[in-house]
Design a protein around this motif. Structure first.
Motif, PDB file in Angstrom:
ATOM      1  N   LEU A 275      -2.538  -6.277  18.168  1.00  0.00           N
ATOM      2  CA  LEU A 275      -3.330  -7.465  17.892  1.00  0.00           C
ATOM      3  C   LEU A 275      -2.471  -8.427  17.075  1.00  0.00           C
ATOM      4  O   LEU A 275      -2.035  -8.105  15.968  1.00  0.00           O
ATOM      5  N   PHE A 276      -2.212  -9.606  17.625  1.00  0.00           N
ATOM      6  CA  PHE A 276      -1.403 -10.612  16.947  1.00  0.00           C
ATOM      7  C   PHE A 276      -2.304 -11.732  16.426  1.00  0.00           C
ATOM      8  O   PHE A 276      -3.315 -12.062  17.044  1.00  0.00           O
ATOM      9  N   PHE A 277      -1.903 -12.335  15.317  1.00  0.00           N
ATOM     10  CA  PHE A 277      -2.690 -13.410  14.724  1.00  0.00           C
ATOM     11  C   PHE A 277      -1.850 -14.128  13.676  1.00  0.00           C
ATOM     12  O   PHE A 277      -0.786 -13.654  13.274  1.00  0.00           O
ATOM     13  N   GLN A 278      -2.326 -15.288  13.250  1.00  0.00           N
ATOM     14  CA  GLN A 278      -1.648 -15.972  12.156  1.00  0.00           C
ATOM     15  C   GLN A 278      -2.341 -15.604  10.853  1.00  0.00           C
ATOM     16  O   GLN A 278      -3.556 -15.407  10.794  1.00  0.00           O
ATOM     17  N   ALA A 279      -1.552 -15.468   9.801  1.00  0.00           N
ATOM     18  CA  ALA A 279      -2.085 -15.113   8.486  1.00  0.00           C
ATOM     19  C   ALA A 279      -1.039 -15.443   7.434  1.00  0.00           C
ATOM     20  O   ALA A 279       0.115 -15.753   7.744  1.00  0.00           O
ATOM     21  N   GLU A 280      -1.467 -15.334   6.200  1.00  0.00           N
ATOM     22  CA  GLU A 280      -0.564 -15.601   5.075  1.00  0.00           C
ATOM     23  C   GLU A 280      -0.476 -14.364   4.193  1.00  0.00           C
ATOM     24  O   GLU A 280      -1.486 -13.860   3.712  1.00  0.00           O
ATOM     25  N   SER A 281       0.732 -13.848   4.015  1.00  0.00           N
ATOM     26  CA  SER A 281       0.933 -12.699   3.138  1.00  0.00           C
ATOM     27  C   SER A 281       1.066 -13.181   1.691  1.00  0.00           C
ATOM     28  O   SER A 281       1.121 -14.385   1.412  1.00  0.00           O
ATOM     29  N   ASP A 282       1.141 -12.242   0.779  1.00  0.00           N
ATOM     30  CA  ASP A 282       1.196 -12.606  -0.634  1.00  0.00           C
ATOM     31  C   ASP A 282       2.627 -12.689  -1.168  1.00  0.00           C
ATOM     32  O   ASP A 282       2.861 -12.645  -2.372  1.00  0.00           O
ATOM     33  N   ASP A 283       3.621 -12.821  -0.262  1.00  0.00           N
ATOM     34  CA  ASP A 283       5.006 -12.892  -0.711  1.00  0.00           C
ATOM     35  C   ASP A 283       5.571 -14.310  -0.585  1.00  0.00           C
ATOM     36  O   ASP A 283       6.781 -14.496  -0.471  1.00  0.00           O
ATOM     37  N   ASN A 284       4.671 -15.288  -0.563  1.00  0.00           N
ATOM     38  CA  ASN A 284       5.070 -16.700  -0.590  1.00  0.00           C
ATOM     39  C   ASN A 284       5.916 -17.084   0.625  1.00  0.00           C
ATOM     40  O   ASN A 284       6.895 -17.814   0.523  1.00  0.00           O
ATOM     41  N   LYS A 285       5.499 -16.601   1.808  1.00  0.00           N
ATOM     42  CA  LYS A 285       6.198 -16.925   3.049  1.00  0.00           C
ATOM     43  C   LYS A 285       5.396 -17.875   3.936  1.00  0.00           C
ATOM     44  O   LYS A 285       5.816 -18.182   5.047  1.00  0.00           O
ATOM     45  N   GLY A 286       4.262 -18.335   3.452  1.00  0.00           N
ATOM     46  CA  GLY A 286       3.460 -19.261   4.235  1.00  0.00           C
ATOM     47  C   GLY A 286       2.678 -18.580   5.346  1.00  0.00           C
ATOM     48  O   GLY A 286       2.626 -17.352   5.450  1.00  0.00           O
ATOM     49  N   ILE A 287       2.062 -19.378   6.214  1.00  0.00           N
ATOM     50  CA  ILE A 287       1.266 -18.873   7.334  1.00  0.00           C
ATOM     51  C   ILE A 287       2.196 -18.607   8.509  1.00  0.00           C
ATOM     52  O   ILE A 287       2.851 -19.515   9.022  1.00  0.00           O
ATOM     53  N   GLU A 288       2.250 -17.351   8.949  1.00  0.00           N
ATOM     54  CA  GLU A 288       3.161 -16.953  10.022  1.00  0.00           C
ATOM     55  C   GLU A 288       2.487 -15.947  10.961  1.00  0.00           C
ATOM     56  O   GLU A 288       1.345 -15.535  10.737  1.00  0.00           O
ATOM     57  N   MET A 289       3.208 -15.555  12.000  1.00  0.00           N
ATOM     58  CA  MET A 289       2.703 -14.562  12.953  1.00  0.00           C
ATOM     59  C   MET A 289       2.656 -13.179  12.315  1.00  0.00           C
ATOM     60  O   MET A 289       3.622 -12.710  11.723  1.00  0.00           O
ATOM     61  N   HIS A 290       1.491 -12.516  12.465  1.00  0.00           N
ATOM     62  CA  HIS A 290       1.304 -11.147  11.983  1.00  0.00           C
ATOM     63  C   HIS A 290       0.862 -10.260  13.142  1.00  0.00           C
ATOM     64  O   HIS A 290       0.401 -10.750  14.181  1.00  0.00           O
ATOM     65  N   ARG A 291       0.972  -8.960  12.924  1.00  0.00           N
ATOM     66  CA  ARG A 291       0.584  -8.002  13.951  1.00  0.00           C
ATOM     67  C   ARG A 291      -0.128  -6.818  13.319  1.00  0.00           C
ATOM     68  O   ARG A 291       0.259  -6.331  12.261  1.00  0.00           O
ATOM     69  N   THR A 295      -1.950   2.283  16.185  1.00  0.00           N
ATOM     70  CA  THR A 295      -1.214   3.536  15.990  1.00  0.00           C
ATOM     71  C   THR A 295      -0.685   3.661  14.566  1.00  0.00           C
ATOM     72  O   THR A 295      -0.813   4.705  13.930  1.00  0.00           O
ATOM     73  N   THR A 296      -0.109   2.568  14.072  1.00  0.00           N
ATOM     74  CA  THR A 296       0.417   2.597  12.701  1.00  0.00           C
ATOM     75  C   THR A 296      -0.641   2.234  11.677  1.00  0.00           C
ATOM     76  O   THR A 296      -0.454   2.496  10.485  1.00  0.00           O
ATOM     77  N   ASN A 297      -1.755   1.638  12.139  1.00  0.00           N
ATOM     78  CA  ASN A 297      -2.852   1.216  11.266  1.00  0.00           C
ATOM     79  C   ASN A 297      -2.353   0.354  10.107  1.00  0.00           C
ATOM     80  O   ASN A 297      -2.729   0.535   8.955  1.00  0.00           O
ATOM     81  N   ALA A 298      -1.463  -0.595  10.449  1.00  0.00           N
ATOM     82  CA  ALA A 298      -0.878  -1.451   9.413  1.00  0.00           C
ATOM     83  C   ALA A 298      -0.753  -2.878   9.916  1.00  0.00           C
ATOM     84  O   ALA A 298      -0.515  -3.122  11.096  1.00  0.00           O
ATOM     85  N   VAL A 299      -0.923  -3.815   8.982  1.00  0.00           N
ATOM     86  CA  VAL A 299      -0.705  -5.230   9.254  1.00  0.00           C
ATOM     87  C   VAL A 299       0.670  -5.615   8.713  1.00  0.00           C
ATOM     88  O   VAL A 299       1.006  -5.290   7.572  1.00  0.00           O
ATOM     89  N   GLN A 300       1.467  -6.303   9.523  1.00  0.00           N
ATOM     90  CA  GLN A 300       2.776  -6.718   9.058  1.00  0.00           C
ATOM     91  C   GLN A 300       3.118  -8.098   9.627  1.00  0.00           C
ATOM     92  O   GLN A 300       2.677  -8.466  10.707  1.00  0.00           O
ATOM     93  N   ARG A 301       3.870  -8.848   8.853  1.00  0.00           N
ATOM     94  CA  ARG A 301       4.361 -10.123   9.352  1.00  0.00           C
ATOM     95  C   ARG A 301       5.470  -9.833  10.352  1.00  0.00           C
ATOM     96  O   ARG A 301       6.391  -9.070  10.095  1.00  0.00           O
ATOM     97  N   VAL A 302       5.397 -10.470  11.518  1.00  0.00           N
ATOM     98  CA  VAL A 302       6.354 -10.203  12.591  1.00  0.00           C
ATOM     99  C   VAL A 302       7.628 -11.003  12.397  1.00  0.00           C
ATOM    100  O   VAL A 302       8.735 -10.497  12.573  1.00  0.00           O
ATOM    101  N   VAL A 303       7.487 -12.288  12.040  1.00  0.00           N
ATOM    102  CA  VAL A 303       8.640 -13.163  11.931  1.00  0.00           C
ATOM    103  C   VAL A 303       8.317 -14.294  10.968  1.00  0.00           C
ATOM    104  O   VAL A 303       7.149 -14.653  10.781  1.00  0.00           O
ATOM    105  N   ASP A 304       9.339 -14.816  10.328  1.00  0.00           N
ATOM    106  CA  ASP A 304       9.179 -15.960   9.434  1.00  0.00           C
ATOM    107  C   ASP A 304       9.838 -17.157  10.119  1.00  0.00           C
ATOM    108  O   ASP A 304      11.036 -17.401   9.953  1.00  0.00           O
ATOM    109  N   ILE A 305       9.063 -17.895  10.912  1.00  0.00           N
ATOM    110  CA  ILE A 305       9.608 -19.025  11.670  1.00  0.00           C
ATOM    111  C   ILE A 305      10.121 -20.116  10.741  1.00  0.00           C
ATOM    112  O   ILE A 305      11.234 -20.627  10.891  1.00  0.00           O
ATOM    113  N   TYR A 306       9.296 -20.471   9.773  1.00  0.00           N
ATOM    114  CA  TYR A 306       9.639 -21.510   8.799  1.00  0.00           C
ATOM    115  C   TYR A 306      10.194 -20.805   7.565  1.00  0.00           C
ATOM    116  O   TYR A 306       9.446 -20.256   6.776  1.00  0.00           O
TER     117      TYR A 306
END
Length: 527
Positions: A275-291, A295-306
């Motif tokens: 499941l892919f979506f846009q979101a903002e993590s708490d590491d000051n990387k802005g709104i980016e693609m997340h997944r 299976t891993t039951n984890a949310v992670q930022r996929v890439v930092d475009i900006y």
């Protein structure tokens, strides 16, 4: 036995390149035809369009003589038909006066009930669900079984004239029920479900139990047998949740930001088992693609475009050639087209070189090509994108104007392997155009000579076997006539496949074979 002529064989020898044509369908000589809301139904294309009678219900079979107004639903003005959805063998839609249905003929087009649905229609449990309102109950959940007597309010969730839903409330089908967000006047906007009965319409869970604002569930999508959505509570902020339709099965997936800050997940899309979506993590990387991967039951930022704290964003566009295409932004390129494929994310097409945004929108797959609207630095134009990753601006030879109005959304639709759109190419106005690609394949491509793919027999009359000589599996095979018409397609996932061609007429075909890592094209003679 089926036979093949020498003339047909010669055709394939000289055939090369992308022969293409545009055809204008101008059925409003006094102004803009303005076709929109294209829907394929029973072999015809149904849409709304405008003529001297106003905006009404139209159809086409792809020919000039087969294009006509189905019915003038509102003799006193425009009926604005929209929100088309197939149900029980006919096409239902909303228009002035109420809920309507059509079989594509004038006599088979009639009003079902004089209630005006607001927003899209949803089919579940052999019922149509929608939002509708009146002066007594406000906007509430309604249902229809396709008859006037069977069209009624399901439940007055927020008693009295107050609204429990809004005109744009999302209603999603799930396990013979529908799931939606509603406000009962006590708990705020929370997660609800309904099976179409008053007793079976209930709040699933009060996610935000503090105050009357509610958790405001939104962006519903089904993934791996459950409904995922964004919701807010006082402890976690706005985060990713999931539900199986029960209170105990409704839970926070992951708090992607610390304390009560919000990651604000949105723009969900399912691709490649995740499941892919846009979101903002708490590491000051802005709104980016997340997944999120089950299976891993984890949310992670996929890439930092900006790079850095800026937001590249993530607007999923379309799945094409085994990749997920989306738009994102960074200062060097503006808003441009990216692709995620085989675990990697790259810039796919910088339509407008430099910092000016191409801002691609209105994506559509047709044949083995992808189409979209984008700004090329001079105008908003139509682009054709192929499996090699090349985007080419296309337009009619008669074009004199910029085709797309900036303020008007563009809609592209593939019907009978031809592309339909509304464009302002000529002085005739904003009209219906059909784009025909006579062939999307070229026998001059070196891929034809590749020995990575073996296929036999050739000529063939009953079946062919296709084998990949390397370690990659074959994902898809597609058969095209020499005029570029798709006649057979199969999605597979094997190193060797055998496919029946008994239903193909005698002739010469182009076979496009897609593997996990490449695309090959072969010539096949069917006897």
């Amino acid at each position: 036995m089926r036979t093949i002529t020498l003339f047909s064989f010669l055709l394939i020898i000289i055939f090369s390149g992308n022969a293409q044509s545009f055809e204008l369908f101008d059925f409003n000589t006094s102004g803009d035809f303005q076709p929109k809301y294209f829907t394929e139904f029973n072999g015809i294309l149904i849409f709304q369009a405008k003529d001297a009678d106003g905006v009404e219900l139209w159809k086409t079979d792809g020919t000039q003589t087969g294009t006509s107004k189905i019915k003038d639903l509102n003799p006193n003005g425009s009926s604005n038909p929209r929100n088309f959805i197939p149900f029980n063998g006919v096409l239902y839609f909303t228009a002035t006066g109420g809920l309507w249905k059509t079989d594509g003929t004038e006599i088979g087009t009639e009003i079902v009930a004089q209630v005006t649905p607001e927003g899209k229609l949803t089919v579940s449990n052999n019922l149509l669900f929608f939002v509708a309102g009146n002066n007594t109950n406000g906007k509430e959940l309604w249902k229809s079984d396709g008859t006037e007597a069977g069209t009624e309010m399901v439940k007055d969730i927020n008693p009295g004239t107050s609204n429990s839903l809004q005109f744009n409330s999302q209603i999603i089908a799930y396990n013979n029920e529908v799931i939606f967000a509603a406000n009962n006047g006590i708990n705020g906007k929370e997660l609800w479900k309904s099976d179409g009965t008053e007793a079976g319409t209930e709040m699933i869970k009060d996610i935000n139990q503090f105050g009357m604002d509610g958790s405001n569930p939104m962006h519903f999508i089904e993934y791996k047998g459950k409904i995922y959505f964004a919701a807010s509570d006082i402890q976690n902020g706005n985060e990713l949740w999931k539900t199986d339709g029960t209170s105990s099965g409704t839970e926070l997936v992951e708090d992607n930001s610390t304390d009560d800050l919000s990651s604000n997940p949105a723009k969900f899309v399912v691709y490649s088992e995740s499941l892919f979506f846009q979101a903002e993590s708490d590491d000051n990387k802005g709104i980016e693609m997340h997944r999120y991967n089950l299976t891993t039951n984890a949310v992670q930022r996929v890439v930092d475009i900006y790079d850095g704290s800026g937001s590249g964003g993530f607007s999923p566009a379309i799945e094409y050639n085994n990749g997920l295409y989306f738009t994102a932004s960074k200062p060097e390129t503006g808003i441009e087209l990216y692709v995620r494929r085989n675990g990697s994310t790259i810039l796919s097409e910088d339509v407008t070189p430099g910092s000016i945004s191409g801002a691609p929108t209105a994506f559509c797959n047709c044949g083995d090509k992808m189409y979209f609207r984008a700004y090329d630095g001079n105008e908003n134009a139509l682009f054709e994108f192929d499996t090699t990753g090349n985007a080419t601006k296309i337009k009619p030879n008669s074009a004199t104007n910029e085709p797309f109005f900036i303020s008007t959304p563009t809609e592209l639709f593939c019907f009978k392997n031809e592309l339909y759109l509304a464009g302002n190419y000529t002085s005739s106005g904003y009209d219906l155009w059909k784009y025909t690609v006579n062939s999307t394949l070229s026998i001059k491509d070196d891929k034809y000579n590749s020995k990575s793919i073996i296929y036999y027999p050739n000529p063939a009359s009953d079946k062919i076997t296709i084998t990949s000589n390397n370690s990659t599996n074959i994902n898809q095979i597609a058969f095209y006539t020499i005029t570029g018409k798709l006649v057979l397609k199969e999605d597979v996932n094997h190193n060797e496949i055998t496919t029946s061609i008994k239903n193909l007429n005698a002739g010469i075909y182009i076979v496009n074979i897609k593997t996990e890592s490449s695309s090959f094209t072969k010539r096949l003679i069917v006897e």
